[in-house]
Design a protein around this motif. Structure first.
Motif, PDB file in Angstrom:
ATOM      1  N   ARG A  46      35.463 -25.533 -44.399  1.00  0.00           N
ATOM      2  CA  ARG A  46      36.786 -25.472 -43.785  1.00  0.00           C
ATOM      3  C   ARG A  46      36.867 -24.224 -42.920  1.00  0.00           C
ATOM      4  O   ARG A  46      36.476 -23.125 -43.338  1.00  0.00           O
ATOM      5  N   SER A  48      39.048 -21.511 -41.354  1.00  0.00           N
ATOM      6  CA  SER A  48      40.354 -20.885 -41.546  1.00  0.00           C
ATOM      7  C   SER A  48      40.933 -20.426 -40.215  1.00  0.00           C
ATOM      8  O   SER A  48      40.348 -19.586 -39.520  1.00  0.00           O
ATOM      9  N   GLU A  49      42.090 -20.977 -39.862  1.00  0.00           N
ATOM     10  CA  GLU A  49      42.752 -20.569 -38.628  1.00  0.00           C
ATOM     11  C   GLU A  49      43.098 -19.083 -38.670  1.00  0.00           C
ATOM     12  O   GLU A  49      42.875 -18.357 -37.693  1.00  0.00           O
ATOM     13  N   GLU A  50      43.634 -18.634 -39.779  1.00  0.00           N
ATOM     14  CA  GLU A  50      44.065 -17.243 -39.895  1.00  0.00           C
ATOM     15  C   GLU A  50      42.890 -16.286 -39.705  1.00  0.00           C
ATOM     16  O   GLU A  50      42.976 -15.316 -38.936  1.00  0.00           O
ATOM     17  N   ARG A  51      41.783 -16.564 -40.374  1.00  0.00           N
ATOM     18  CA  ARG A  51      40.628 -15.669 -40.285  1.00  0.00           C
ATOM     19  C   ARG A  51      40.022 -15.679 -38.888  1.00  0.00           C
ATOM     20  O   ARG A  51      39.686 -14.633 -38.331  1.00  0.00           O
ATOM     21  N   ARG A  60      47.004 -18.827 -32.369  1.00  0.00           N
ATOM     22  CA  ARG A  60      46.739 -20.104 -33.032  1.00  0.00           C
ATOM     23  C   ARG A  60      46.675 -21.244 -32.016  1.00  0.00           C
ATOM     24  O   ARG A  60      45.884 -22.175 -32.156  1.00  0.00           O
ATOM     25  N   GLY A  83      43.363 -29.427 -42.779  1.00  0.00           N
ATOM     26  CA  GLY A  83      42.820 -28.455 -41.847  1.00  0.00           C
ATOM     27  C   GLY A  83      41.632 -28.986 -41.070  1.00  0.00           C
ATOM     28  O   GLY A  83      41.404 -30.197 -40.982  1.00  0.00           O
TER      29      GLY A  83
END
Length: 243
Positions: A46, A48-51, A60, A83
């Protein structure tokens, strides 16, 4: 002063428009594609958008646009409410990828009538990179060097479009390599093969290099398809493959 056609006011064939600069999303997609080629993102992981937004310093919205580009390239998949994940290839993907590679690599090698010394040297540097990684016991690095080797073979065509297509195909190919849990046994025989192909190219024997590459791709495809089919059917696994 720009030459124009008096009847239309448009530029004549003597001028060419510069290609548009890549968007930020396209640059992010390229960085993620290179990370896949380098083996940083294994199948099924997966993202991670945040990371990634923090690591790449982008919004984003930009990252999501990059993801949409990579979805079209089959490198990632979007799962509703879960995700974005790195794609999981199957045996049919392996067959299709090798068909694409033959279409890109073999003509580049066969038709490189007068390749530049630098383009052949790039192939040689990729061979050196693989052998150095082998000597250091870095078998995952050998896999990365192998990607650079095949990118360099396609580069003999001298086409920016072929380079771009090859980069996309090799990113998917790197995902395929993850099925092999014994990279030394898988990659080691191909190092000498890479060296032979470069030696033939450097000597101007394009047909000999193409013949070696044909057998090379056939052998690699058979190994990988066998591994994938065994995994998909739950049968006995060949040596050097993952469950």
């Amino acid at each position: 002063m720009t030459a124009t056609d008096d009847r239309t006011g448009r530029p004549t064939g003597r001028t060419r428009l510069l290609p548009p600069l890549p968007s930020q999303a396209e640059r992010v997609a390229e960085l993620l594609r290179e990370a896949v080629i380098d083996g940083d993102h294994p199948p099924g992981r997966r993202l991670s958008e945040e990371r990634l937004c923090e690591e790449l310093g982008v919004s984003r919205n930009t990252l999501r646009e990059a993801f949409r580009l990579l979805v079209r390239e089959r490198l990632v998949v979007h799962q509703m409410h879960r995700g974005v994940f790195v794609s999981l290839p199957d045996s049919e993907d392996v067959r299709d990828l090798f068909n694409a590679r033959r279409s890109l690599e073999l003509p580049a090698v066969q038709r490189a009538v007068d390749p530049t010394a630098e383009s052949v040297a790039v192939v040689g540097r990729a061979v050196d990179e693989g052998e150095a990684a082998r000597d250091a016991g870095d078998w995952w690095g050998v896999g990365t060097a192998n990607m650079h080797f095949h990118q360099a073979l396609a580069g003999l065509a001298g086409s920016a479009r072929i380079d771009e297509f090859m980069s996309r195909v090799l990113a998917e190919t790197r995902l395929v390599f993850h099925v092999m849990d014994a990279p030394r046994e898988f990659h080691a025989p191909y190092l000498d093969w890479n060296r032979r192909i470069h030696t033939l190219l450097a000597a101007g024997d394009n047909e000999g290099a193409a013949a070696e590459l044909t057998t090379y791709l056939d052998t690699s495809e058979e190994q990988l398809v066998t591994a994938f089919v065994a995994r998909e059917t739950g049968g006995d696994r060949p040596a050097g493959t993952t469950p």
